[in-house]
Design a protein around this motif. Sequence first.
Motif, mmCIF file in Angstrom:
data_model
loop_
_atom_site.group_PDB
_atom_site.id
_atom_site.type_symbol
_atom_site.label_atom_id
_atom_site.label_comp_id
_atom_site.label_asym_id
_atom_site.label_seq_id
_atom_site.Cartn_x
_atom_site.Cartn_y
_atom_site.Cartn_z
ATOM 1 N N LEU A 1 0.840 -1.190 0.000
ATOM 2 C CA LEU A 1 0.000 0.000 0.000
ATOM 3 C C LEU A 1 0.882 1.249 0.000
ATOM 4 O O LEU A 1 1.920 1.287 0.669
ATOM 5 C CB LEU A 1 -0.909 0.017 1.227
ATOM 6 N N LEU A 2 0.492 2.257 -0.748
ATOM 7 C CA LEU A 2 1.271 3.487 -0.807
ATOM 8 C C LEU A 2 1.013 4.292 0.467
ATOM 9 O O LEU A 2 -0.131 4.655 0.755
ATOM 10 C CB LEU A 2 0.871 4.299 -2.039
ATOM 11 N N PRO A 3 2.059 4.569 1.268
ATOM 12 C CA PRO A 3 1.853 5.157 2.598
ATOM 13 C C PRO A 3 1.291 6.571 2.570
ATOM 14 O O PRO A 3 0.726 7.018 3.568
ATOM 15 C CB PRO A 3 3.252 5.117 3.225
ATOM 16 N N TRP A 4 1.450 7.282 1.450
ATOM 17 C CA TRP A 4 0.962 8.660 1.373
ATOM 18 C C TRP A 4 -0.463 8.756 0.828
ATOM 19 O O TRP A 4 -0.992 9.841 0.675
ATOM 20 C CB TRP A 4 1.895 9.497 0.493
ATOM 21 N N ARG A 5 -1.089 7.598 0.576
ATOM 22 C CA ARG A 5 -2.459 7.590 0.068
ATOM 23 C C ARG A 5 -3.392 6.954 1.091
ATOM 24 O O ARG A 5 -3.020 6.003 1.780
ATOM 25 C CB ARG A 5 -2.540 6.808 -1.253
ATOM 26 N N THR A 6 -4.611 7.468 1.177
ATOM 27 C CA THR A 6 -5.605 6.899 2.078
ATOM 28 C C THR A 6 -6.043 5.526 1.564
ATOM 29 O O THR A 6 -5.695 5.111 0.451
ATOM 30 C CB THR A 6 -6.844 7.802 2.169
ATOM 31 N N VAL A 7 -6.817 4.812 2.387
ATOM 32 C CA VAL A 7 -7.353 3.521 1.971
ATOM 33 C C VAL A 7 -8.129 3.669 0.664
ATOM 34 O O VAL A 7 -7.924 2.917 -0.293
ATOM 35 C CB VAL A 7 -8.258 2.934 3.069
ATOM 36 N N ARG B 1 -6.768 -6.567 3.832
ATOM 37 C CA ARG B 1 -8.079 -6.433 3.194
ATOM 38 C C ARG B 1 -8.067 -5.303 2.170
ATOM 39 O O ARG B 1 -8.644 -5.435 1.079
ATOM 40 C CB ARG B 1 -9.158 -6.181 4.250
ATOM 41 N N ALA B 2 -7.419 -4.200 2.510
ATOM 42 C CA ALA B 2 -7.326 -3.086 1.567
ATOM 43 C C ALA B 2 -6.528 -3.491 0.325
ATOM 44 O O ALA B 2 -6.906 -3.157 -0.809
ATOM 45 C CB ALA B 2 -6.680 -1.877 2.246
ATOM 46 N N ALA B 3 -5.433 -4.217 0.525
ATOM 47 C CA ALA B 3 -4.627 -4.668 -0.605
ATOM 48 C C ALA B 3 -5.402 -5.658 -1.467
ATOM 49 O O ALA B 3 -5.299 -5.648 -2.706
ATOM 50 C CB ALA B 3 -3.335 -5.306 -0.097
ATOM 51 N N PHE B 4 -6.195 -6.521 -0.825
ATOM 52 C CA PHE B 4 -7.005 -7.494 -1.560
ATOM 53 C C PHE B 4 -8.073 -6.770 -2.386
ATOM 54 O O PHE B 4 -8.291 -7.086 -3.560
ATOM 55 C CB PHE B 4 -7.635 -8.463 -0.569
ATOM 56 N N LEU B 5 -8.713 -5.768 -1.784
ATOM 57 C CA LEU B 5 -9.729 -5.015 -2.524
ATOM 58 C C LEU B 5 -9.095 -4.277 -3.698
ATOM 59 O O LEU B 5 -9.675 -4.213 -4.788
ATOM 60 C CB LEU B 5 -10.435 -4.033 -1.591
ATOM 61 N N GLU C 1 -15.239 2.537 7.634
ATOM 62 C CA GLU C 1 -14.935 3.552 8.645
ATOM 63 C C GLU C 1 -13.493 4.040 8.584
ATOM 64 O O GLU C 1 -13.138 5.001 9.281
ATOM 65 C CB GLU C 1 -15.246 3.011 10.044
ATOM 66 N N VAL C 2 -12.659 3.378 7.773
ATOM 67 C CA VAL C 2 -11.243 3.773 7.697
ATOM 68 C C VAL C 2 -10.855 4.199 6.289
ATOM 69 O O VAL C 2 -9.668 4.260 5.968
ATOM 70 C CB VAL C 2 -10.312 2.632 8.181
ATOM 71 N N GLU C 3 -11.838 4.549 5.454
ATOM 72 C CA GLU C 3 -11.504 4.878 4.064
ATOM 73 C C GLU C 3 -10.593 6.094 3.962
ATOM 74 O O GLU C 3 -9.831 6.230 2.999
ATOM 75 C CB GLU C 3 -12.762 5.102 3.229
ATOM 76 N N LYS C 4 -10.622 6.994 4.955
ATOM 77 C CA LYS C 4 -9.770 8.190 4.927
ATOM 78 C C LYS C 4 -8.485 8.002 5.740
ATOM 79 O O LYS C 4 -7.694 8.939 5.875
ATOM 80 C CB LYS C 4 -10.554 9.394 5.440
ATOM 81 N N SER C 5 -8.286 6.811 6.276
ATOM 82 C CA SER C 5 -7.082 6.529 7.066
ATOM 83 C C SER C 5 -5.913 6.168 6.151
ATOM 84 O O SER C 5 -6.104 5.737 5.010
ATOM 85 C CB SER C 5 -7.347 5.384 8.040
ATOM 86 N N TYR C 6 -4.713 6.313 6.680
ATOM 87 C CA TYR C 6 -3.501 5.957 5.948
ATOM 88 C C TYR C 6 -3.028 4.575 6.399
ATOM 89 O O TYR C 6 -3.361 4.114 7.503
ATOM 90 C CB TYR C 6 -2.419 7.012 6.172
ATOM 91 N N PRO C 7 -2.249 3.886 5.558
ATOM 92 C CA PRO C 7 -1.853 2.509 5.875
ATOM 93 C C PRO C 7 -1.229 2.323 7.254
ATOM 94 O O PRO C 7 -1.495 1.324 7.922
ATOM 95 C CB PRO C 7 -0.863 2.176 4.756
#
Length: 244
Positions: free
Chosen positions: A82-88, A137-141, A121-127
Amino acid sequence: MLSIEKLTYAFENARPIFQKISMDVKVGEFVSIIGASGSGKSTLFQLITGLLEPDQGEIRINGENTENRLGKVGYMPQKDLLLPWRTVLDNVLLPLEVSKENRQRKIPQIREWLGRFGLAEVEKSYPDELSGGMRQRAAFLRTIMTGKDLLLLDEPFGALDSLTKRNMHSWLLGLWGELQKTVLFITHDLEEAILLSDRIYLLGRESLQEVKVSLSRPRSTEIIYQSEFITMRQELERLIHDEN
């Protein structure tokens, strides 16, 4: 969905990693590949994706025998990347940006999937704000959002602790019917292979053995305590021992 015929590959000036192996994966199947370290599981994935080319044999995806396989399948490595500077949400949108699809038009659909993946609930969170299970789960999606019908998952739960991995198994089993994808899955975990799969291939130096998983679906993680499951695990352990 995937057909491999008499595949042989060796790194330069080395003995073949595998020779003349053949396998098929049908549409909608979940197929696991197990085998000892160094047996060539990840190399096989690189051949399927087109990152490597075989010395001999054919690889067909959706019936097409093409040398340019890059971009034909969805691929998820063990590390989530996951790119650390991008949100979920922005990480999940990345495949749409690469393919130049209209991301705004897809956001409602992606938000629906975020809900199914327990990530709404974490779509705006960072990795770095997520747990290990949420990151996977985010990587799978994100892999699903490539739009590819065939997904290659290379030990996606291998780095997780046992409790988180068990939770991921429960989550994936509950979601499996909705995904409508075909999955080829690498794992070292025999319980994981039996629990998730329709069939299992044991990759050895000289052979590729197929084991059918006769357990009915839908499944739950409680099935690991049943005698049929335990017997199947013992059989896989025997096959691996004989291979070595």
